[in-house]
Design an enzyme around this catalytic site. Structure first.
Site, PDB file in Angstrom:
ATOM      1  N   LYS A  53      13.726   8.836  -0.083  1.00 38.64           N
ATOM      2  CA  LYS A  53      13.686  10.115  -1.061  1.00 38.64           C
ATOM      3  C   LYS A  53      15.174  10.344  -2.207  1.00 38.64           C
ATOM      4  O   LYS A  53      15.064  10.802  -3.803  1.00 38.64           O
ATOM      5  CB  LYS A  53      13.425  11.609  -0.624  1.00 38.64           C
ATOM      6  CG  LYS A  53      11.755  11.158   0.088  1.00 38.64           C
ATOM      7  CD  LYS A  53      10.469  10.709  -1.004  1.00 38.64           C
ATOM      8  CE  LYS A  53       9.850  11.791  -2.029  1.00 38.64           C
ATOM      9  NZ  LYS A  53       9.190  11.483  -2.595  1.00 38.64           N
ATOM     10  N   TYR A  59      12.868   8.151   5.847  1.00 38.21           N
ATOM     11  CA  TYR A  59      11.936   8.923   4.684  1.00 38.21           C
ATOM     12  C   TYR A  59      13.086   9.539   3.375  1.00 38.21           C
ATOM     13  O   TYR A  59      13.012   9.496   2.551  1.00 38.21           O
ATOM     14  CB  TYR A  59      11.131   9.647   5.200  1.00 38.21           C
ATOM     15  CG  TYR A  59      10.171  10.427   4.071  1.00 38.21           C
ATOM     16  CD1 TYR A  59       9.396   9.938   3.531  1.00 38.21           C
ATOM     17  CD2 TYR A  59      10.463  11.985   3.908  1.00 38.21           C
ATOM     18  CE1 TYR A  59       8.884  11.239   2.332  1.00 38.21           C
ATOM     19  CE2 TYR A  59       9.995  12.995   3.102  1.00 38.21           C
ATOM     20  CZ  TYR A  59       9.354  12.189   2.615  1.00 38.21           C
ATOM     21  OH  TYR A  59       8.543  12.950   1.772  1.00 38.21           O
TER      22      TYR A  59
END
Length: 368
Positions: free
Chosen positions: A157, A153
């Site tokens: 990002k 994740y």
């Protein structure tokens, strides 16, 4: 000062997005708030009336044509839509398509439709921790921190952040230049934070004991969702007034919530609801590692018949054993941000919601 502005909040029915929309609904300079989301939040019906129009647009951030249609006649985009996966449960390709591809779509659509301001919601995970578990103690926006991301994740990002920063100053179809900036929340708590509610019920299930894994040195940042949302609203407004200051900048979100161990944060909140709740035992790292290995083996065996959701993963176990928090006032220095809610108010509002949500769940189980 410009008025009658139209804002688009991607992911506006999400945890942070909903609170941003609620703030924007109260601002006199905002004529309309468009919510671009796969699901329509129930809160939208409560915002009907007043001078600000709330418009829901059902759409998928990975579909460029839908995004392009949504940004028409918009002055400011606040891009919060993302697939948040701290358990590393979802395929990387899915994370990449939504978090990176979706951001590409938003940037491309803004440039094509002459949307002059884009505020991107990132995450502290875009910086770290890394796989070496090097601590991030008291970092600022200028801190250099290297290493491969611990979480997939966080990797997506960070990738999306780079896209947003590269977009700053690019020429739009009308010849003007777009202004972009980034806000990085840490661990966010508050109303409708489902994980917080689940943790409270887990403690109740464990005979009011808060068992924990974190060592004493692994304190982390926590911020109240209302303050995270307010920072977005203030930053989006100041981008229009001072684009030369905010353009191309990154800001960690912060408020007055003390830097704590997760168990101590839970105790702060959960004892307000039930004074009998106490700190329990520390689970040794090796023991939790072994539990995860056994659980993963069971998941693998049952996968053809039953998809078990992981309650904790090795990356999260590692995450809980490293200190990471920021110590900055850059948002105040650059655009005058101050938390909208004090720590006492944040705690009170969250506890009120926890109490009501728990009562609603109890009634639902009783009636089922």
């Amino acid at each position: 000062m410009a008025k009658d502005l139209v804002y688009l909040v991607t992911g506006g029915s999400g945890f942070i997005g909903e609170h941003i929309v609620k703030f924007l609904h109260k601002e006199e300079y905002v004529k309309e708030v468009k919510i671009f989301n796969m699901n329509k939040g129930g809160f939208i019906e409560d915002l009907k009336g007043g001078s600000t129009t709330i418009t829901f647009i059902k759409g998928n951030i990975t579909d460029y044509n839908q995004v392009l249609e949504a940004v028409k006649n918009v002055h400011v985009v606040i891009h919060t839509a993302a697939l948040v996966d701290y358990l590393d449960e979802r395929p990387f390709e899915e994370l990449e398509a939504i978090n990176v591809g979706g951001t590409e779509n938003v940037i491309k659509a803004c440039l094509a439709s002459d949307v002059p301001y884009l505020l991107y919601t990132s995450s502290i995970s875009a910086v770290g921790p890394n796989k070496n578990l090097d601590p991030m103690v008291g970092v600022t926006e200028d801190t250099i921190y290297h290493g491969e991301h611990l979480l997939s994740y966080g990797k997506t990002k960070a990738w999306a952040e780079r896209l947003a920063l590269l977009a700053n100053g690019q020429q739009m179809s009308n010849g003007n230049k777009i202004t972009t900036c980034i806000i990085r929340p840490g661990s966010v708590y508050g109303e409708k934070g489902q994980q917080f509610l689940n943790q409270y019920h887990s403690v109740k299930y464990q005979n009011n004991r808060i068992n924990y894994v974190q060592p004493d040195h692994a304190a982390q940042n926590y911020e109240y969702v209302g303050n995270v949302a307010w920072m977005h609203v203030v930053a989006a407004r100041q981008m229009q007034l001072n684009p030369h200051v905010l353009g191309g900048q990154v800001y960690y979100s912060y408020d007055d919530t003390p830097v704590k161990l997760l168990k101590d944060l839970h105790r702060e909140f959960f004892t307000e609801l039930d004074p009998d709740i106490q700190i329990g035992s520390q689970i040794p790292y090796w023991k939790m590692w072994l539990i995860i290995m056994i659980y993963n083996s069971i998941r693998l065996i049952l996968k053809p018949f039953w998809k078990l959701k992981p309650f904790i993963t090795l990356p999260i176990l590692k995450l809980l054993n490293v200190a990471f928090y920021c110590d900055t006032d850059k948002a105040f220095r650059h655009f005058g941000y101050k938390p909208y809610y004090s720590w006492v108010e944040s705690k009170q509002r969250t506890c009120q919601w926890l109490k009501q949500a728990s009562e609603d769940l109890r009634k639902a189980k009783k009636n089922s």
